[in-house]
Design an enzyme around this catalytic site. Structure first.
Site, PDB file in Angstrom:
ATOM      1  CG  ASP A  27      73.308 -29.774  24.071  1.00 51.21           C
ATOM      2  OD1 ASP A  27      73.987 -28.951  23.418  1.00 51.21           O
ATOM      3  OD2 ASP A  27      73.823 -30.638  24.807  1.00 51.21           O
ATOM      4  CG  ASP A  61      76.974 -25.803  26.537  1.00 51.35           C
ATOM      5  OD1 ASP A  61      76.821 -26.561  27.507  1.00 51.35           O
ATOM      6  OD2 ASP A  61      76.722 -26.136  25.373  1.00 51.35           O
ATOM      7  CG  HIS A 113      73.191 -30.038  28.828  1.00 49.29           C
ATOM      8  ND1 HIS A 113      73.978 -30.117  29.956  1.00 49.29           N
ATOM      9  CD2 HIS A 113      73.951 -29.440  27.875  1.00 49.29           C
ATOM     10  CE1 HIS A 113      75.164 -29.617  29.684  1.00 49.29           C
ATOM     11  NE2 HIS A 113      75.171 -29.186  28.435  1.00 49.29           N
ATOM     12  CG  ASN A 138      79.480 -34.030  28.021  1.00 42.80           C
ATOM     13  OD1 ASN A 138      78.945 -34.343  29.074  1.00 42.80           O
ATOM     14  ND2 ASN A 138      80.648 -33.403  27.961  1.00 42.80           N
ATOM     15  CG  ASN A 157      80.704 -24.755  21.827  1.00 41.30           C
ATOM     16  OD1 ASN A 157      79.736 -24.224  21.294  1.00 41.30           O
ATOM     17  ND2 ASN A 157      80.773 -26.053  22.043  1.00 41.30           N
ATOM     18  CG  HIS A 181      78.829 -28.366  30.014  1.00 39.57           C
ATOM     19  ND1 HIS A 181      78.437 -28.946  28.832  1.00 39.57           N
ATOM     20  CD2 HIS A 181      79.672 -29.257  30.599  1.00 39.57           C
ATOM     21  CE1 HIS A 181      79.023 -30.129  28.709  1.00 39.57           C
ATOM     22  NE2 HIS A 181      79.782 -30.346  29.764  1.00 39.57           N
ATOM     23  CG  LEU A 207      73.190 -21.341  15.438  1.00 36.85           C
ATOM     24  CD1 LEU A 207      72.816 -19.874  15.269  1.00 36.85           C
ATOM     25  CD2 LEU A 207      72.310 -22.216  14.552  1.00 36.85           C
TER      26      LEU A 207
HETATM   27 ZN   LIG Z   1      76.795 -28.539  27.412  1.00 37.43          ZN
END
Ligand SMILES: [Zn+2]
Length: 428
Positions: free
Chosen positions: A305, A152, A232, A278, A94, A179, A63
């Site tokens: 993602d 992540d 992911h 990624n 992050n 991740h 977000l």
């Molecule tokens: Zn990731």
């Protein structure tokens, strides 16, 4: 609050194994009844020919608030979510500052509550500042409202730290989301390593950089009897590892992003930075493996993602462009392709975007059960339209599907009994 009657639609509620033509009655913000009965209601929605399902749950969203509000914020992200039929989303830590202390977790939840369009469940950092060195105060973060833990954007690369994180989070029933990327193998890479990276003359990221991290984590999960989730998932090797671990009975789950089962590395030919993400888009063989994982149940969850980036971060060479694409507003139509291709039934597909993520994270949403909060998505599975990036509700326009034909369109999104999105319009 006005009562709502949704009548004549095909109601699919995977949590209750329900699939059939029925009416949904919403009273005081909750599901009052699903069945043949019809009561008078202040608002009536004719859903003939449409699908009525629980509001979608997207457990992997960036977000960008706090810190990078020019790319996205809780408000624009909430708008994009409900335009895509999503009524609950988990946001990744992050941001700047990181979601690694209780104050900032509470702040995001409070902000989402003020906006009131979409439930936002923060995922807190595993390590302080996501630097992989020192664990966060996990219990305190859970207490503040975090629903899981992840670094992540970065892997929890240190085996000892990962072991401790798994042990500690599991001691109070929480999930670690990885991740999975071995940075020593992928560093400087910007696309999948192989023929395409060679042809473009750019550094590649080998699938082995995903596989080896997943393999290590599976061993740690077995060692400490923890809950572990692969974000992911994109490689054939990683899907096979997760399949075997689940068959062994380990508490391992995985999510796939629509771009990884809809697109391949060929999208980056022509140096298309809107196809740079990624993990990277991989080969057709990997794509087929992800689809197979979705259809045999190895991969229980579809998550976007959603990674908004400003034009300036994408209008440059492949190697320096930012990773990621926006996904909230394309998740449903892109995923419906799996049903059209006969890879999944519609109820199985919707389970991966409603009840499965809700169950994994212990959320009380993702269902049309009696008395559940009325979060509902109504969509036309046959409607065809063309995606115009300039019409996205997200502040960022980084999508590989610009000007592409889409099949399947959200007509209404209802959150807590209130219609928050209706035929292209947000009701704030
Ligand atoms: Zn990731």
């Amino acid at each position: 609050m006005m009562d709502v009657l949704i009548h004549g639609g095909r109601v699919i509620d995977p949590a209750n194994g329900l699939d059939g033509i029925a009416n949904v009655m919403i009273k005081d913000g909750c599901i009052a009844a699903v069945g043949e009965g019809k009561h008078k209601a202040g608002t009536e929605i004719d859903a003939s020919g449409l699908i009525v399902c629980p509001g979608l749950v997207d457990m992997h969203v960036h977000l960008r608030e706090p810190g990078q509000e020019w790319k996205e914020d809780v408000e624009s992200g909430s708008k994009a979510a409900v335009a895509g039929g999503v009524t609950s989303m988990c946001c990744m830590p992050n941001t700047t500052p990181r979601l690694d202390h209780a104050g900032v977790i509470r702040q995001v939840i409070e902000r989402a509550g003020e906006i009131g369009l979409c439930n936002v469940h923060p995922i807190a950092a595993v390590t302080k500042n996501l630097d992989g060195k020192e664990l966060t105060e996990m219990r305190e973060l859970a207490h503040a409202g975090a629903v899981a833990f992840s670094d992540d954007g970065m892997p929890v690369w240190h085996g000892g730290i990962m072991r401790k994180a798994l042990e500690y989070a599991s001691s109070f029933g929480f999930l670690i989301i990885q991740h999975a990327e071995d940075l020593q193998l992928t560093q400087d890479g910007c696309v999948n390593e192989g023929w395409i990276s060679t042809q473009l003359g750019v550094e590649g990221m080998p699938a082995e950089g995903e596989d080896d991290m997943v393999a290590r984590d599976i061993m740690l999960t077995r060692l400490v009897d923890a809950r572990y989730h692969v974000a992911h998932i994109s490689s054939k090797g990683a899907v096979e590892l997760v399949r075997r671990a689940r068959n062994e009975g380990l508490k391992i789950s995985a999510e796939a992003a629509p771009h990884h089962f809809a697109l391949t590395e060929e999208e980056v030919l022509g140096f298309n930075t809107d196809a740079k993400m990624n993990p990277p888009l991989r080969t057709e063989e990997d794509r087929q493996a992800v689809i197979e994982g979705l259809s045999d149940g190895t991969i229980e969850i579809i998550a976007t993602d959603h990674a908004p980036h400003h034009e300036d971060d994408k209008r440059c060479g492949l190697s320096c462009a930012a990773f990621g694409i926006v996904g909230l507003e394309t998740m449903l139509p892109v995923s419906l392709g799996l049903v059209r291709d006969g890879m999944l039934s519609l109820p199985d597909l919707l389970a991966k975007m409603t009840s499965n993520p809700a169950k994994l994270l212990n959320l009380d949403t993702g269902t049309l059960s009696h008395d559940a909060v009325a979060d509902v998505c109504i969509f036309d599975p046959e409607a065809t339209w063309r995606l115009d990036r300039n019409k996205l509700f997200s502040k960022s326009k980084n999508t590989p599907w610009h000007d592409k034909a889409m099949t399947g369109k959200v007509t209404h999104t209802i959150k807590g009994g209130r219609i928050v999105f209706e035929h292209g319009t947000i009701h704030a």
